[in-house]
Every structure is written in structure tokens, then in C-alpha cells.
Design an enzyme around this catalytic site. Structure first.
Site, mmCIF file in Angstrom:
data_model
loop_
_atom_site.group_PDB
_atom_site.id
_atom_site.type_symbol
_atom_site.label_atom_id
_atom_site.label_comp_id
_atom_site.label_asym_id
_atom_site.label_seq_id
_atom_site.Cartn_x
_atom_site.Cartn_y
_atom_site.Cartn_z
ATOM 1 N N TYR A 195 18.319 -24.806 -1.432
ATOM 2 C CA TYR A 195 18.080 -24.999 -2.836
ATOM 3 C C TYR A 195 19.210 -26.216 -3.133
ATOM 4 O O TYR A 195 18.693 -27.317 -3.618
ATOM 5 C CB TYR A 195 18.311 -24.088 -3.665
ATOM 6 C CG TYR A 195 18.179 -24.303 -4.989
ATOM 7 C CD1 TYR A 195 16.810 -24.622 -5.519
ATOM 8 C CD2 TYR A 195 19.169 -24.662 -5.848
ATOM 9 C CE1 TYR A 195 16.740 -24.850 -7.077
ATOM 10 C CE2 TYR A 195 19.286 -24.862 -7.208
ATOM 11 C CZ TYR A 195 17.759 -24.922 -7.858
ATOM 12 O OH TYR A 195 17.567 -25.349 -9.174
ATOM 13 N N SER A 251 21.709 -28.827 -10.071
ATOM 14 C CA SER A 251 22.485 -27.393 -9.930
ATOM 15 C C SER A 251 23.686 -27.839 -9.540
ATOM 16 O O SER A 251 23.872 -28.855 -8.752
ATOM 17 C CB SER A 251 21.864 -26.493 -9.146
ATOM 18 O OG SER A 251 22.466 -25.626 -8.909
#
Length: 236
Positions: free
Chosen positions: A157, A144
Site C-alpha cells: 500500500y 497516506s
């Protein structure tokens, strides 16, 4: 089916839906036999059926990647049936709770790091012997943008994805001398997934790309090959 990957074997984690399922179907459409890994057997069976209906081949492996020796048993089962693994796609991940760093719950952090970091490490370790036996073994990890560009409330995350990138990059460096294993980091960008919907509940799903777009790019990379340490963000 174009059969360009005929005779090859791929293991795809998080293959019950979203990018993982789409990637499995894209690889199978090229003739690759795909081992589908995820927790929910019923969802895996649905993906497997779509692959069969399209003329492809797949094997489901329902398991929780965070559970004990499940990964070692999976690798043992795969190694008992096939001589080599051509591609390992590390797609399975969990978002966790989006929140400020001081508010991160230690137990949740452990769960996120287990699935997003420890499980991929265990998968690489377990499948390393089979990857080394392939003519050109490939490891592709999904990441990501928050792994390299920290964003408020995405600390947990983002940290897990940064760790994953480092892990996969180090493995690629360690195996570079073999000349047979390549690693790649793929940022799918904004994609229509369940995780995306959780992170952006007010977003119109139609405004972001379908998982098939990312899947086709991953399949194309596995088919064509890539330089070790390859990195890219998939555009619409």
C-alpha cells in the site's frame, strides 16, 4: 448552502462512502456540481439523494476504474456535457493485504497498483483537456503517511501511495508553466473509514475523526485555492 463554488464542476472518485462521499457532499453544499464515481450504483444513489435533499446537484457515474476504457468513456461523457473541470479529487484506493514484502502476491500487487496508481494516471490523462479549460483547475490526491515513512507490513500500500504522490507531483511540475492547474497531496490521517477498520480491527472507531473533517478541508482548499505542490496532513 453558501454557493461559493456555484457554477463549478468536480469529479470525485471513491464517492460512494467515507472520505469520498463526504467530500462530494461538502463540495455540493458550496454549490459545486459533483460527478460521483464508484463501483456500486446503489451507494452512489444514496449519496446523490443526500446531496439533492440538501439542495445540491450531483451526477452519478457507476464504473470500475480498473476496467479497460471506462475512464476514457467517463471523460468523454463529462466533456460532452460540461466545458471544463474545476476539480479532480483522486480518492478511490484499495488497501490490499497487509503483510511482509517477501509475501506479496504478484497478482494482488497488480490489482493494487492498477487502482491506486494506473487509474489515477488514466484519470489525469483523460481529464487533462478539461482541467486546462478551467480558470483554475485543481487535482487533489489522497495519500497516506506510509508513502513517505515506510512501515512494516505496509509495503504494498505504501509503495502504491508513494507512486501516486510522484505521479501527481510530476503532473503539477509539467503544468506549472500554464499557471492554471494546481496539484495537492492530502494525507487525511487517522479517519473513520472502512479501510481504516480493516487495517486496525481492534480500534475504537470513535477514537478517530469523522470523514467530514477531511472533506471540509478538501472543500476549503478547492474554494480558496492553493500553491502548486501543496501538501498537508489533516489534523482532528
Amino acid at each position: 448552502m453558501d454557493r461559493s463554488l456555484d457554477g463549478q464542476l468536480a469529479v470525485v472518485t471513491g464517492a460512494s462512502r467515507g472520505i469520498g462521499a463526504a467530500t462530494a457532499e461538502a463540495l455540493a453544499a458550496r454549490g459545486c456540481h459533483v460527478v460521483l464515481v464508484a463501483r456500486t450504483a446503489a451507494d452512489l444513489e444514496a449519496v446523490e439523494q443526500r446531496i439533492f435533499d440538501a439542495g445540491g446537484a450531483a451526477t452519478i457515474a457507476p464504473l470500475d476504474l480498473a476496467q479497460g476504457d471506462a475512464i476514457a468513456k467517463l471523460a468523454q461523457a463529462v466533456g460532452g456535457r460540461w466545458e471544463a473541470l474545476d476539480a479532480l479529487v483522486l480518492n478511490a484506493a484499495t488497501l490490499g493485504t497487509l503483510g511482509a514484502v517477501p509475501a506479496i502476491d504478484p497478482k494482488e500487487m497488480a490489482r493494487v497498483l492498477t487502482l491506486n496508481v494506473s487509474a489515477p494516471a488514466a484519470l489525469i490523462a483523460a481529464f487533462d483537456p478539461l482541467l486546462r479549460r478551467a480558470p483554475a483547475g485543481k487535482v487533489i490526491a489522497l495519500t497516506s503517511s506510509v508513502a513517505r515513512t515506510p512501515r512494516a507490513y505496509w509495503g504494498l500500500y505504501g509503495a502504491s501511495k508513494a507512486a501516486l504522490e510522484t505521479l501527481v507531483g510530476a503532473y503539477g511540475d509539467e503544468t506549472a508553466g500554464l499557471g492554471r492547474i494546481r496539484t495537492a497531496i492530502i494525507d487525511p490521517g487517522a479517519t473513520r473509514t472502512v479501510m481504516r477498520a480493516r487495517a486496525y480491527p481492534g480500534e475504537d472507531p470513535a477514537s478517530v475523526k469523522d470523514p467530514a473533517v477531511v472533506a471540509q478541508r478538501i472543500a476549503a482548499l478547492i474554494e480558496a485555492g492553493f500553491a502548486d505542490g501543496h501538501r498537508e496532513r489533516v489534523s482532528a
